[in-house]
Scaffold this motif. Sequence first.
Motif, PDB file in Angstrom:
ATOM      1  N   LEU A  58       0.827  -1.212   0.000  1.00  0.00           N
ATOM      2  CA  LEU A  58       0.000   0.000   0.000  1.00  0.00           C
ATOM      3  C   LEU A  58       0.860   1.260   0.000  1.00  0.00           C
ATOM      4  O   LEU A  58       0.482   2.269  -0.603  1.00  0.00           O
ATOM      5  N   MET A  61       1.784   2.062  -3.397  1.00  0.00           N
ATOM      6  CA  MET A  61       0.663   2.586  -4.182  1.00  0.00           C
ATOM      7  C   MET A  61       0.361   4.040  -3.825  1.00  0.00           C
ATOM      8  O   MET A  61      -0.552   4.636  -4.367  1.00  0.00           O
ATOM      9  N   HIS A  63      -0.495   5.382  -0.751  1.00  0.00           N
ATOM     10  CA  HIS A  63      -1.502   5.664   0.276  1.00  0.00           C
ATOM     11  C   HIS A  63      -0.907   6.472   1.423  1.00  0.00           C
ATOM     12  O   HIS A  63       0.303   6.420   1.676  1.00  0.00           O
ATOM     13  N   SER A  71      -4.334   0.292   8.247  1.00  0.00           N
ATOM     14  CA  SER A  71      -4.325  -0.998   7.551  1.00  0.00           C
ATOM     15  C   SER A  71      -3.469  -2.019   8.280  1.00  0.00           C
ATOM     16  O   SER A  71      -3.853  -3.178   8.424  1.00  0.00           O
ATOM     17  N   SER A 101      -5.625  -1.980  -4.151  1.00  0.00           N
ATOM     18  CA  SER A 101      -5.601  -0.530  -4.097  1.00  0.00           C
ATOM     19  C   SER A 101      -6.277  -0.030  -5.360  1.00  0.00           C
ATOM     20  O   SER A 101      -5.844  -0.338  -6.466  1.00  0.00           O
ATOM     21  N   LEU A 106      -8.692   1.315  -0.418  1.00  0.00           N
ATOM     22  CA  LEU A 106      -7.908   0.095  -0.323  1.00  0.00           C
ATOM     23  C   LEU A 106      -8.751  -0.976   0.351  1.00  0.00           C
ATOM     24  O   LEU A 106      -9.652  -0.671   1.131  1.00  0.00           O
ATOM     25  N   ASP A 162      -9.198   6.327   1.529  1.00  0.00           N
ATOM     26  CA  ASP A 162      -7.989   7.080   1.827  1.00  0.00           C
ATOM     27  C   ASP A 162      -8.084   8.479   1.214  1.00  0.00           C
ATOM     28  O   ASP A 162      -8.191   8.609   0.000  1.00  0.00           O
ATOM     29  N   ARG A 164      -5.633  10.438   1.323  1.00  0.00           N
ATOM     30  CA  ARG A 164      -4.229  10.675   0.926  1.00  0.00           C
ATOM     31  C   ARG A 164      -3.752  12.040   1.395  1.00  0.00           C
ATOM     32  O   ARG A 164      -3.327  12.873   0.609  1.00  0.00           O
TER      33      ARG A 164
END
Length: 165
Positions: A58, A61, A63, A71, A101, A106, A162, A164
Amino acid sequence: MAEARQLREYVPADGTAGATPTIDTGDLTGGSTDHTVWSCAGNLTAVRSIRARVREFLGGMGHSESSLDDSELAVSEVATNALLHSRSGQSGGVMTLFIRSDGARLRVAVADQGERETDADGHTRDDSGDFGRGKLIVDSCATRSGEYDSDATHVAWFEIDDTRD
């Protein structure tokens, strides 16, 4: 990581195939996915490796740090429950870890090998008493969570939306 080897294919010691827990992924499309089968060696050392894999995938990716923390905590609870309350925690047991994701969402799922008759202390997954706090922890970390059974598999999953940050 010797106690919790990452496996691409799993064949039980007795030579029979098909013992790997499966996850229904029919409603999931797009995004990036990591699907890994873990040999659990009947102990909780696999949980550390699973947490690290979730964070690594993750994080790669993009996040947010808060989603990674949530997570990691939630998958720790889900994987620990699988090992404590299913056949996956017994000698030769395996779990399947599924991570997806997809944009700002996610999803993590852990499939185990289904209910034990009872564990060493006589407890089952449905017992009350000192059990059940893990579900509260997962619910506090996740946007959505749930579980389902199929054939000889039990799957616990969670999703986090998320932002972000």
